[in-house]
Design a protein around this motif. Structure first.
Motif, short mmCIF file in Angstrom:
data_model
loop_
_atom_site.label_atom_id
_atom_site.label_comp_id
_atom_site.label_asym_id
_atom_site.label_seq_id
_atom_site.Cartn_x
_atom_site.Cartn_y
_atom_site.Cartn_z
N ARG A 62 0.83 -1.21 0.00
CA ARG A 62 0.00 0.00 0.00
C ARG A 62 0.86 1.25 0.00
O ARG A 62 0.59 2.21 -0.72
N ILE A 63 1.93 1.26 0.77
CA ILE A 63 2.81 2.42 0.84
C ILE A 63 3.49 2.66 -0.50
O ILE A 63 3.53 3.79 -1.00
N ASP A 64 4.00 1.61 -1.12
CA ASP A 64 4.64 1.77 -2.43
C ASP A 64 3.63 2.26 -3.47
O ASP A 64 3.97 3.08 -4.34
N GLU A 65 2.40 1.77 -3.39
CA GLU A 65 1.34 2.23 -4.30
C GLU A 65 1.09 3.73 -4.11
O GLU A 65 0.97 4.48 -5.08
N LEU A 66 1.01 4.17 -2.85
CA LEU A 66 0.77 5.59 -2.57
C LEU A 66 1.93 6.46 -3.07
O LEU A 66 1.70 7.51 -3.68
N ILE A 67 3.15 6.04 -2.81
CA ILE A 67 4.31 6.82 -3.25
C ILE A 67 4.32 6.91 -4.77
O ILE A 67 4.51 7.98 -5.35
N ALA A 68 4.11 5.79 -5.44
CA ALA A 68 4.11 5.78 -6.91
C ALA A 68 2.99 6.66 -7.46
O ALA A 68 3.17 7.35 -8.48
N ALA A 123 13.24 18.97 -0.53
CA ALA A 123 12.02 19.58 -1.07
C ALA A 123 11.09 18.52 -1.65
O ALA A 123 9.87 18.59 -1.48
N PHE A 124 11.66 17.54 -2.34
CA PHE A 124 10.86 16.45 -2.91
C PHE A 124 10.15 15.66 -1.81
O PHE A 124 8.94 15.42 -1.88
N VAL A 125 10.89 15.27 -0.79
CA VAL A 125 10.34 14.51 0.34
C VAL A 125 9.26 15.34 1.04
O VAL A 125 8.17 14.84 1.34
N ASN A 126 9.55 16.61 1.31
CA ASN A 126 8.60 17.49 1.97
C ASN A 126 7.31 17.62 1.16
O ASN A 126 6.21 17.51 1.70
N GLY A 127 7.44 17.82 -0.13
CA GLY A 127 6.27 17.99 -0.99
C GLY A 127 5.39 16.75 -1.05
O GLY A 127 4.17 16.83 -0.92
N LEU A 128 6.02 15.59 -1.22
CA LEU A 128 5.25 14.35 -1.32
C LEU A 128 4.57 14.01 0.01
O LEU A 128 3.39 13.65 0.04
N LEU A 129 5.31 14.14 1.11
CA LEU A 129 4.71 13.85 2.41
C LEU A 129 3.61 14.87 2.76
O LEU A 129 2.61 14.51 3.37
N GLY A 130 3.79 16.11 2.33
CA GLY A 130 2.75 17.11 2.54
C GLY A 130 1.47 16.73 1.82
O GLY A 130 0.36 16.88 2.36
N ARG A 131 1.60 16.21 0.61
CA ARG A 131 0.43 15.75 -0.14
C ARG A 131 -0.22 14.56 0.56
O ARG A 131 -1.45 14.50 0.68
N LEU A 132 0.57 13.61 1.03
CA LEU A 132 0.01 12.46 1.75
C LEU A 132 -0.69 12.90 3.03
O LEU A 132 -1.73 12.36 3.39
N LYS A 133 -0.13 13.91 3.70
CA LYS A 133 -0.75 14.43 4.92
C LYS A 133 -2.14 14.99 4.61
O LYS A 133 -3.09 14.75 5.34
N GLU A 134 -2.25 15.74 3.51
CA GLU A 134 -3.55 16.31 3.12
C GLU A 134 -4.58 15.21 2.87
O GLU A 134 -5.76 15.38 3.18
N LEU A 135 -4.14 14.11 2.30
CA LEU A 135 -5.03 13.03 1.91
C LEU A 135 -5.16 11.93 2.97
O LEU A 135 -5.88 10.96 2.77
N LYS A 136 -4.46 12.10 4.07
CA LYS A 136 -4.34 11.06 5.09
C LYS A 136 -5.64 10.36 5.48
O LYS A 136 -5.67 9.14 5.56
N PRO A 137 -6.73 11.09 5.71
CA PRO A 137 -7.95 10.40 6.14
C PRO A 137 -8.43 9.33 5.15
O PRO A 137 -9.03 8.34 5.54
N SER A 138 -8.15 9.50 3.87
CA SER A 138 -8.62 8.54 2.88
C SER A 138 -7.58 7.50 2.50
O SER A 138 -7.87 6.61 1.69
N LEU A 139 -6.37 7.57 3.06
CA LEU A 139 -5.28 6.71 2.60
C LEU A 139 -5.09 5.42 3.37
O LEU A 139 -4.38 4.53 2.91
N ARG A 140 -5.66 5.29 4.53
CA ARG A 140 -5.40 4.09 5.35
C ARG A 140 -5.98 2.83 4.76
O ARG A 140 -5.53 1.74 5.09
N ARG A 141 -6.97 2.95 3.93
CA ARG A 141 -7.58 1.74 3.36
C ARG A 141 -6.49 0.88 2.72
O ARG A 141 -5.52 1.39 2.18
#
Length: 143
Positions: A62-68, A123-141
């Motif tokens: 799931r994590i690799d899917e989200l990162i990709a 900057a890349f890490v910060n940007g991607l993790l910031g996006r995941l943080k915004e979407l966090k409620p829907s990502l745990r599935r």
């Protein structure tokens, strides 16, 4: 250096080693634990390091899917190995470890990127993790 900071750094190193060796994360974790018990010069693997590495391993697909999905323009295979493993560890902690504040997870990931990766990586890490943080409620599935 705070205990959690050291734990994250060791967890990152274990994920990185597993990726480089093409080995399963639990196998590399077991190697680190065994080595720390047989060599006094090696620090013990603490509970939080185990929690992070085992947590990532439990959710790896799931994590690799989200990162990709959210690393626009970067496939996992093209991504620098350091960045890929910082993101794996941090995505796990951000999405599944509720006791750590999101800002702390992101800041620690950026610090790892500054220490171990390229000038563009923080900057890349910060940007991607910031996006995941915004979407966090829907990502745990489990996808």
């Amino acid at each position: 250096m705070a205990a959690r900071n050291k734990a994250r750094k060791r967890a990152f190193q274990i994920l990185f080693e597993a990726d480089q060796r093409g080995a399963a994360v639990p196998t590399v974790l077991a190697d680190w634990i065994r080595h720390s018990r047989s060599d006094d010069r090696q620090p013990p693997v603490n509970e939080y390091t185990m929690q992070l590495t085992e947590g990532y391993a439990d959710h790896a697909d799931r994590i690799d899917e989200l990162i990709a999905t959210y690393a626009v323009g970067w496939s996992l295979d093209r991504m620098p190995v350091v960045d890929r493993n910082i993101l794996r560890l941090s995505a796990y902690e951000l999405i599944w470890e509720d006791e750590t504040p999101d800002a702390v997870v992101i800041d620690e990931a950026v610090q790892l990127a500054k220490e171990f990766s390229t000038d563009d990586s923080p900057a890349f890490v910060n940007g991607l993790l910031g996006r995941l943080k915004e979407l966090k409620p829907s990502l745990r599935r489990e996808g």
